[in-house]
Design an enzyme around this catalytic site. Structure first.
Site, PDB file in Angstrom:
ATOM      1  N   SER A  67       0.734  -1.186  -0.169  1.00 24.04           N
ATOM      2  CA  SER A  67      -0.085   0.071  -0.007  1.00 24.04           C
ATOM      3  C   SER A  67       0.862   1.129   0.005  1.00 24.04           C
ATOM      4  CB  SER A  67      -0.812   0.006   1.227  1.00 24.04           C
ATOM      5  OG  SER A  67      -0.833  -1.018   1.916  1.00 24.04           O
ATOM      6  N   HIS A  70       1.755   1.989  -3.569  1.00 20.30           N
ATOM      7  CA  HIS A  70       0.594   2.682  -4.189  1.00 20.30           C
ATOM      8  C   HIS A  70       0.127   4.015  -3.918  1.00 20.30           C
ATOM      9  CE1 HIS A  70      -1.056  -1.635  -4.758  1.00 20.30           C
ATOM     10  NE2 HIS A  70       0.066  -1.345  -5.598  1.00 20.30           N
TER      11      HIS A  70
HETATM   12 ZN   LIG Z   1       0.627  -3.173   5.351  1.00 12.19          ZN
END
Ligand SMILES: [Zn+2]
Ligand SMILES: [Zn+2]
Length: 385
Positions: A67, A70
């Site tokens: 994440s 991202h």
């Molecule tokens: Zn994580």
């Protein structure tokens, strides 16, 4: 204090309907529809002070997560790729370990000097999902490193109830360097524990199991399935480096799904019975789900942990005939997940250490980000102190 801060421009897409709370709090529920042109650098920010129910942690190790990447990756129009909860500017980092250096006036269960890791999801406690004990589905969530300042800094402020002592791991590890490394790698195991034990109801000892994808979640799945007594753990992974890591985490048989058809492999390695439990940890639904549907056993479970903003067609009929289940899980909050994972590590039933493939000093965070982008890695940690 020094911190690694990410900022982006609040510019909701023309077709995105902001909710009243998103406008009020500047906390985007779907970050990829709101935040544009991300930029990150080291900044001097105010050192946090504890509120009455908070602790301050001096950071030691912080992990890089898919994440986090991202946040930096953008689409053609410059919007960030991370689709979840986000508020910027923010200090990144949600997989962390350090020492408590200050506690608020109302904190009783943890003291200064305690080595801890944190549960990154902060439930509101009052919404309907919270009130029926479903913290992973909280409607007014905050998350350390997503909507509140995280760990790529000297200090972080965290609610005391989100801190878990990692002291018990000392008996198993050679030194404190390993203690903080393991503490910062607990999070992917908690995501798997929540999905496998809490959402799917566990796995029967003796089960034939499959894991698609050997990133950190897939690698943690391999270890957890072994700890739960699976008779066989079959792994599908496209990168060679991650296939090697899957072996080190205890996989019994490892294949490149581009070379061998997963359903053919599963049927042959299970003597035609199919897989009792299959985990999607690749976030590649178009490739994995149709194959998992065909290789499920009688009463088999397909457990989806990977995230993929894709529409896929599945054919439920054969699953229905087999009495199979499709279980979809998210999060790692509550349900005693953190202490259970910590006990498994302390007991030597699972070991996160083989997952660690890179460690970088705080000043070289840019190098850590580039290394994480290479995607052949297990976990990459930043050594904050
Ligand atoms: Zn994580
Ligand atoms: Zn809530």
């Amino acid at each position: 204090m020094k911190a690694f801060v990410l900022d982006a421009t609040w510019d909701p897409r023309p077709d995105y309907q902001l909710s009243e709370s998103e406008i009020r709090t500047r906390k985007a529920n779907i970050g990829s529809s709101v935040w544009r042109h991300p930029r990150a650098d080291f900044q001097d920010v105010e050192t946090p002070q504890p509120g009455p129910a908070d602790v301050i942690i001096k950071l030691r190790r912080v992990g890089f997560c898919g994440s986090d990447l991202h946040f930096f990756e953008t689409d053609d129009e410059g919007y960030i790729r991370y689709p979840g909860l986000t508020r910027f500017p923010i200090v990144l980092g949600h997989e962390l370990a350090g020492d408590v250096v200050a506690v608020g006036t109302r904190v009783t269960h943890i003291r200064e000097g305690e080595p801890v890791t944190i549960e990154d999801m902060i439930r509101c406690g009052t919404c309907y999902p919270c009130r029926i004990d479903q913290p992973n589905h909280c409607e007014d969530l905050d998350e350390i490193g997503f909507s509140l300042n995280g760990g790529f800094a000297e200090y972080v402020r965290v609610p005391a109830r989100n801190c878990w002592s990692i002291r018990m791991l000392r008996s198993r590890l050679a030194n404190d360097a390993q203690l903080y490394d393991c503490g910062a790698m607990v999070e992917p195991f908690t995501v798997v524990y929540n999905a496998l034990v809490h959402a799917a109801g566990g796995v029967r000892p003796g089960a034939f199991t499959v894991v698609h994808g050997a990133g950190p979640i897939g690698l943690a799945s391999v270890a957890m399935l072994r700890a739960c007594g699976a008779a066989k753990v079959i792994v599908f992974e496209v990168t060679e480096e991650r296939r090697r890591l899957a072996t080190m985490m205890g996989a019994d048989s490892i294949h490149d799904p581009r070379v061998s058809s997963p359903e053919a492999v599963v049927m042959s390695e299970t003597d035609g019975f199919g897989a009792d439990l299959q985990i999607e940890a690749a976030g590649a639904f178009a490739h994995t789900l149709p194959s998992m549907e065909r290789s499920a056993s009688l009463k088999g479970t397909i457990l989806v942990i990977g995230r993929d903003a894709a529409h896929v067609t599945i054919f439920p009929e054969p699953l229905q005939v087999k009495g199979a289940r499709l279980v979809l899980a998210k999060g790692n909050a509550g349900h005693g997940t953190y202490p259970s994972v910590l006990r498994l590590i302390a007991a030597g039933r699972i070991d996160p250490r083989p997952m660690l493939t890179g460690k970088y000093p705080f000043q070289e965070i840019d190098v850590a980000i580039s290394a994480s982008r290479a995607r052949g890695h297990g976990k990459i940690l930043v050594d904050v102190a």
